[in-house]
Design a protein around this motif. Structure first.
Motif, PDB file in Angstrom:
ATOM      1  N   LEU A 246     -15.844   6.084 -71.476  1.00  0.00           N
ATOM      2  CA  LEU A 246     -16.246   7.333 -72.189  1.00  0.00           C
ATOM      3  C   LEU A 246     -15.594   7.262 -73.515  1.00  0.00           C
ATOM      4  O   LEU A 246     -14.524   7.425 -73.446  1.00  0.00           O
ATOM      5  CB  LEU A 246     -16.106   8.623 -71.131  1.00  0.00           C
ATOM      6  N   HIS A 247     -16.409   7.313 -74.724  1.00  0.00           N
ATOM      7  CA  HIS A 247     -15.831   7.266 -75.975  1.00  0.00           C
ATOM      8  C   HIS A 247     -15.763   8.634 -76.502  1.00  0.00           C
ATOM      9  O   HIS A 247     -16.838   9.272 -76.737  1.00  0.00           O
ATOM     10  CB  HIS A 247     -16.544   6.334 -76.795  1.00  0.00           C
ATOM     11  N   VAL A 248     -14.617   9.210 -76.664  1.00  0.00           N
ATOM     12  CA  VAL A 248     -14.565  10.522 -77.448  1.00  0.00           C
ATOM     13  C   VAL A 248     -13.886  10.347 -78.845  1.00  0.00           C
ATOM     14  O   VAL A 248     -12.663   9.924 -79.029  1.00  0.00           O
ATOM     15  CB  VAL A 248     -13.818  11.494 -76.476  1.00  0.00           C
ATOM     16  N   GLN A 249     -14.300  10.995 -79.684  1.00  0.00           N
ATOM     17  CA  GLN A 249     -13.719  11.054 -81.070  1.00  0.00           C
ATOM     18  C   GLN A 249     -12.709  11.746 -81.317  1.00  0.00           C
ATOM     19  O   GLN A 249     -12.839  12.868 -80.999  1.00  0.00           O
ATOM     20  CB  GLN A 249     -14.807  10.878 -82.052  1.00  0.00           C
TER      21      GLN A 249
ATOM     22  N   LYS B  68      -3.778  13.303 -75.421  1.00  0.00           N
ATOM     23  CA  LYS B  68      -4.095  14.448 -74.829  1.00  0.00           C
ATOM     24  C   LYS B  68      -5.565  14.122 -74.004  1.00  0.00           C
ATOM     25  O   LYS B  68      -5.899  14.638 -73.059  1.00  0.00           O
ATOM     26  CB  LYS B  68      -4.083  15.660 -75.797  1.00  0.00           C
ATOM     27  N   LEU B  69      -6.419  13.516 -74.902  1.00  0.00           N
ATOM     28  CA  LEU B  69      -7.851  13.441 -74.570  1.00  0.00           C
ATOM     29  C   LEU B  69      -7.754  12.357 -73.297  1.00  0.00           C
ATOM     30  O   LEU B  69      -8.709  12.506 -72.456  1.00  0.00           O
ATOM     31  CB  LEU B  69      -8.611  12.699 -75.504  1.00  0.00           C
ATOM     32  N   ALA B  70      -6.614  11.440 -73.200  1.00  0.00           N
ATOM     33  CA  ALA B  70      -6.763  10.533 -72.029  1.00  0.00           C
ATOM     34  C   ALA B  70      -6.486  11.272 -70.842  1.00  0.00           C
ATOM     35  O   ALA B  70      -7.111  10.914 -69.993  1.00  0.00           O
ATOM     36  CB  ALA B  70      -5.506   9.404 -72.472  1.00  0.00           C
ATOM     37  N   ASP B  71      -5.754  12.515 -71.008  1.00  0.00           N
ATOM     38  CA  ASP B  71      -5.782  13.141 -69.582  1.00  0.00           C
ATOM     39  C   ASP B  71      -6.818  13.840 -69.418  1.00  0.00           C
ATOM     40  O   ASP B  71      -7.330  13.837 -68.140  1.00  0.00           O
ATOM     41  CB  ASP B  71      -4.572  14.266 -69.876  1.00  0.00           C
ATOM     42  N   LEU B  72      -7.548  14.401 -70.151  1.00  0.00           N
ATOM     43  CA  LEU B  72      -8.998  15.045 -69.895  1.00  0.00           C
ATOM     44  C   LEU B  72      -9.838  13.938 -69.329  1.00  0.00           C
ATOM     45  O   LEU B  72     -10.713  14.233 -68.616  1.00  0.00           O
ATOM     46  CB  LEU B  72      -9.472  15.593 -71.454  1.00  0.00           C
ATOM     47  N   VAL B  73      -9.962  12.883 -70.239  1.00  0.00           N
ATOM     48  CA  VAL B  73     -11.277  11.902 -69.744  1.00  0.00           C
ATOM     49  C   VAL B  73     -10.932  11.223 -68.766  1.00  0.00           C
ATOM     50  O   VAL B  73     -11.761  10.636 -67.913  1.00  0.00           O
ATOM     51  CB  VAL B  73     -11.283  11.067 -71.079  1.00  0.00           C
ATOM     52  N   GLY B  74      -9.411  10.710 -68.513  1.00  0.00           N
ATOM     53  CA  GLY B  74      -9.156   9.760 -67.545  1.00  0.00           C
ATOM     54  C   GLY B  74      -9.456   8.474 -67.519  1.00  0.00           C
ATOM     55  O   GLY B  74      -9.578   8.188 -68.736  1.00  0.00           O
ATOM     56  N   ALA B  75      -9.602   7.595 -66.427  1.00  0.00           N
ATOM     57  CA  ALA B  75      -9.820   6.143 -66.612  1.00  0.00           C
ATOM     58  C   ALA B  75     -11.001   5.830 -67.297  1.00  0.00           C
ATOM     59  O   ALA B  75     -12.009   6.198 -67.178  1.00  0.00           O
ATOM     60  CB  ALA B  75      -9.592   5.487 -65.166  1.00  0.00           C
ATOM     61  N   GLY B  76     -11.067   4.825 -68.266  1.00  0.00           N
ATOM     62  CA  GLY B  76     -12.319   4.438 -68.947  1.00  0.00           C
ATOM     63  C   GLY B  76     -12.233   5.125 -70.475  1.00  0.00           C
ATOM     64  O   GLY B  76     -13.397   5.033 -71.142  1.00  0.00           O
ATOM     65  N   PHE B  77     -11.245   5.751 -70.747  1.00  0.00           N
ATOM     66  CA  PHE B  77     -11.194   6.613 -72.069  1.00  0.00           C
ATOM     67  C   PHE B  77     -11.201   5.594 -72.873  1.00  0.00           C
ATOM     68  O   PHE B  77     -10.145   4.658 -73.089  1.00  0.00           O
ATOM     69  CB  PHE B  77     -10.042   7.572 -72.064  1.00  0.00           C
ATOM     70  N   HIS B  78     -12.097   5.730 -74.059  1.00  0.00           N
ATOM     71  CA  HIS B  78     -11.777   5.116 -75.352  1.00  0.00           C
ATOM     72  C   HIS B  78     -11.963   6.164 -76.477  1.00  0.00           C
ATOM     73  O   HIS B  78     -12.671   6.631 -76.942  1.00  0.00           O
ATOM     74  CB  HIS B  78     -12.881   4.217 -75.560  1.00  0.00           C
ATOM     75  N   PRO B  79     -10.610   6.123 -77.353  1.00  0.00           N
ATOM     76  CA  PRO B  79     -10.582   7.052 -78.418  1.00  0.00           C
ATOM     77  C   PRO B  79     -11.220   6.553 -79.419  1.00  0.00           C
ATOM     78  O   PRO B  79     -11.069   5.131 -79.833  1.00  0.00           O
ATOM     79  CB  PRO B  79      -8.983   7.016 -78.785  1.00  0.00           C
ATOM     80  N   LYS B  80     -12.387   7.279 -80.104  1.00  0.00           N
ATOM     81  CA  LYS B  80     -12.793   6.632 -81.205  1.00  0.00           C
ATOM     82  C   LYS B  80     -12.277   7.316 -82.412  1.00  0.00           C
ATOM     83  O   LYS B  80     -11.907   8.677 -82.683  1.00  0.00           O
ATOM     84  CB  LYS B  80     -14.271   7.242 -81.457  1.00  0.00           C
ATOM     85  N   VAL B  81     -11.708   6.356 -83.393  1.00  0.00           N
ATOM     86  CA  VAL B  81     -11.030   6.684 -84.554  1.00  0.00           C
ATOM     87  C   VAL B  81     -11.958   6.125 -85.855  1.00  0.00           C
ATOM     88  O   VAL B  81     -12.275   5.113 -86.016  1.00  0.00           O
ATOM     89  CB  VAL B  81      -9.500   5.901 -84.495  1.00  0.00           C
ATOM     90  N   PRO B  82     -12.021   6.849 -86.853  1.00  0.00           N
ATOM     91  CA  PRO B  82     -12.439   6.394 -87.998  1.00  0.00           C
ATOM     92  C   PRO B  82     -11.730   5.557 -89.084  1.00  0.00           C
ATOM     93  O   PRO B  82     -10.609   5.426 -88.581  1.00  0.00           O
ATOM     94  CB  PRO B  82     -12.762   7.783 -88.854  1.00  0.00           C
TER      95      PRO B  82
END
Ligand code: G3P
Length: 226
Positions: free
Chosen positions: A56-59, A74-88
């Motif tokens: 799950l990719h969240v920007q 912080k998003l990692a805590d919300l999204v859990g395993a499989g989190f991919h931060p999207k960074v410009p």
């Protein structure tokens, strides 16, 4: 090919994940805002639909590296395993990618429109780089060529970074990216469904069904005959 859905619509994601081999979901601020619901609820609903561990990719939305890194944590805590931060792929974004990669995050570098942006992000440690194919094509660029260049650059410079091509409006764009060696695509629901649609398939199946029904009866399947 790794298929992602490019939407924050949990109902559409649920329907399509039941049908297609979808590896995960990508979102961006526009797609999340379109849902007109609290941000955490949108993300939790997507996670509930795709299951624990699916990508799950969240920007991030901050402009400076410090904020982006804090957001990702912080998003990692919300999204859990499989989190991919999207960074410009801004200068601050590259700084954030370097730090996040060092912390073990699988970062997706986004808003990529040029091969050198992708190469910089890959060297900084991005797991995926997301070139915007249709946005390039719309202004006389060549999105598939950019993807081909990125694939080539990552190969010759021995980088493990994968292309996650985004921004599609035609099946031909998806085909061109696949032919160029792009390892993954993220598609809005209508584009994913368009990949299978073809009138010759429909007419061929209609012919089979008519011939079968004439011989064995309407609604009869092989299960009724063996
Ligand atoms: O996340 C980037 C991608 O979703 C952009 O797609 O259709 O807005 O160009 P589009």
């Amino acid at each position: 090919m790794i298929y992602f859905l490019d939407t924050a619509d949990a109902a559409a994601i649920a329907r399509l994940c039941d049908l297609y081999p979808i590896a995960g979901v990508t979102t961006n601020p526009t797609l999340v805002a379109r849902e007109k619901r609290p941000f955490p609820d949108v993300i939790r609903d997507i996670r509930a639909v795709i299951g624990d561990g699916a990508m799950l990719h969240v920007q991030v939305t901050g402009r400076d590296a410090e904020t982006m890194v804090t957001e990702a944590k912080k998003l990692a805590d919300l999204v859990g395993a499989g989190f991919h931060p999207k960074v410009p792929v801004t200068a601050e974004g590259i700084k954030a990618i370097r730090r996040l990669a060092g912390l073990g995050f699988r970062v997706t570098a986004t808003a990529v429109v040029a091969p050198q942006q992708a190469l910089m992000a890959a060297v900084a440690g991005a797991a995926f780089v997301a070139p915007y194919v249709n946005r390039l094509d719309m202004i006389g660029g060549d999105g598939a060529r950019v993807v081909a260049d990125i694939v080539h650059l990552c190969r010759v410079h021995d980088l493990g970074t994968k292309v996650l091509a985004a921004s599609f409006k035609t099946v031909q764009q998806v085909h061109a990216v696949a032919m160029a060696g792009g390892q993954s695509v993220t598609l809005p629901p209508d584009m994913l469904e368009a990949l299978l649609r073809h009138p010759l398939t429909d007419s061929g199946l209609a012919g089979f069904a008519a011939d079968w029904a004439a011989a064995y009866g309407e609604g009869v399947t092989t299960l009724d005959l063996i």
